[in-house]
Enzyme design. Sequence first.
Site, PDB file in Angstrom:
ATOM      1  CG  ASP A  61      -2.009  -1.124   1.424  1.00 25.51           C
ATOM      2  OD1 ASP A  61      -1.724  -2.146   0.524  1.00 25.51           O
ATOM      3  OD2 ASP A  61      -2.920  -0.771   1.951  1.00 25.51           O
ATOM      4  CG  ASP A  89      -5.718  -0.107  -0.761  1.00 25.47           C
ATOM      5  OD1 ASP A  89      -6.423  -0.556  -1.668  1.00 25.47           O
ATOM      6  OD2 ASP A  89      -5.825  -0.581   0.560  1.00 25.47           O
ATOM      7  CG  HIS A 122      -8.505   2.175  -0.200  1.00 24.35           C
ATOM      8  ND1 HIS A 122      -8.962   3.189   0.591  1.00 24.35           N
ATOM      9  CD2 HIS A 122      -8.418   1.105   0.917  1.00 24.35           C
ATOM     10  CE1 HIS A 122      -9.383   2.929   1.895  1.00 24.35           C
ATOM     11  NE2 HIS A 122      -8.860   1.769   1.811  1.00 24.35           N
TER      12      HIS A 122
END
Length: 313
Positions: A61, A89, A122
């Site tokens: 991430d 992400d 996300h």
Amino acid sequence: MGANSLPTDATLDLDEQISQLMQCKPLSEQQVRALCEKAKEILMDESNVQPVKSPVTICGDIHGQFHDLAELFRIGGKCPDTNYLFMGDYVDRGYYSVETVTLLVGLKVRYPQRITILRGNHESRQITQVYGFYDECLRKYGNANVWKIFTDLFDYFPLTALVESEIFCLHGGLSPSIETLDNIRNFDRVQEVPHEGPMCDLLWSDPDDRCGWGISPRGAGYTFGQDISEQFNHTNNLKLIARAHQLVMDGFNWAHEQKVVTIFSAPNYCYRCGNMASILEVDDCRNHTFIQFEPAPRRGEPDVTRRTPDYFL
């Protein structure tokens, strides 16, 4: 176009844009639109299980922490000198989601064979409306057009990657609906991340100390035990599952007797968690080396987020 092709006006333009982005300066809406059109053409041709050759550096991430992404490239090597695989992400939570995701997409268009960008949970319309990317686009562009351009592009990002047929890389984890990599290759990924089902699980699930499948506290995906990882790796002739999705204080964390590793590449997550970040270098002989790093120095940013998140996705 390969990394060594003769420069054209388009690549010169792209090189200028990448250099502008490396200074954390966003592109215009028109430039973003043109860039994402080119990216879509490249990503459409990639598989749900995108093959990747070693040597490669695997990253977790980033979450809009642009200066830490620049630090990652400083430590791991510039693209295209280093081959990169990012496990999703890119946006939300950090202050520079726009610059972060635009840079990664720009590098993908410029060096398509040298960087692989997977989808994280996300990279979704619904999640980005809650966790910051939507608001950041409104603030930086005055409307939601850039948010729409990127969230439409996210539908084309590959879901998983396979390094040298041995290391299976994805954002989240395994799914009770998926036994083989061919199961993944066969579904249509070009859609918003569903609330349930195999595509959702790949982006949301987490390894767990308990055996078998469990209900995820996240409200999406599952938890899966060592027995599940061992069976999946055995069935698919894999040596390792590499994934991101969870904050780990050392930047990496082994699970399931080294069948699974979590890699997290956003140091001092949300500018307050105090964690290290890491990247995983896989060399030609498939040896693994973790490189840990701390946050890049920052100027003019708040030391803490305005509001402590209730929980971490």
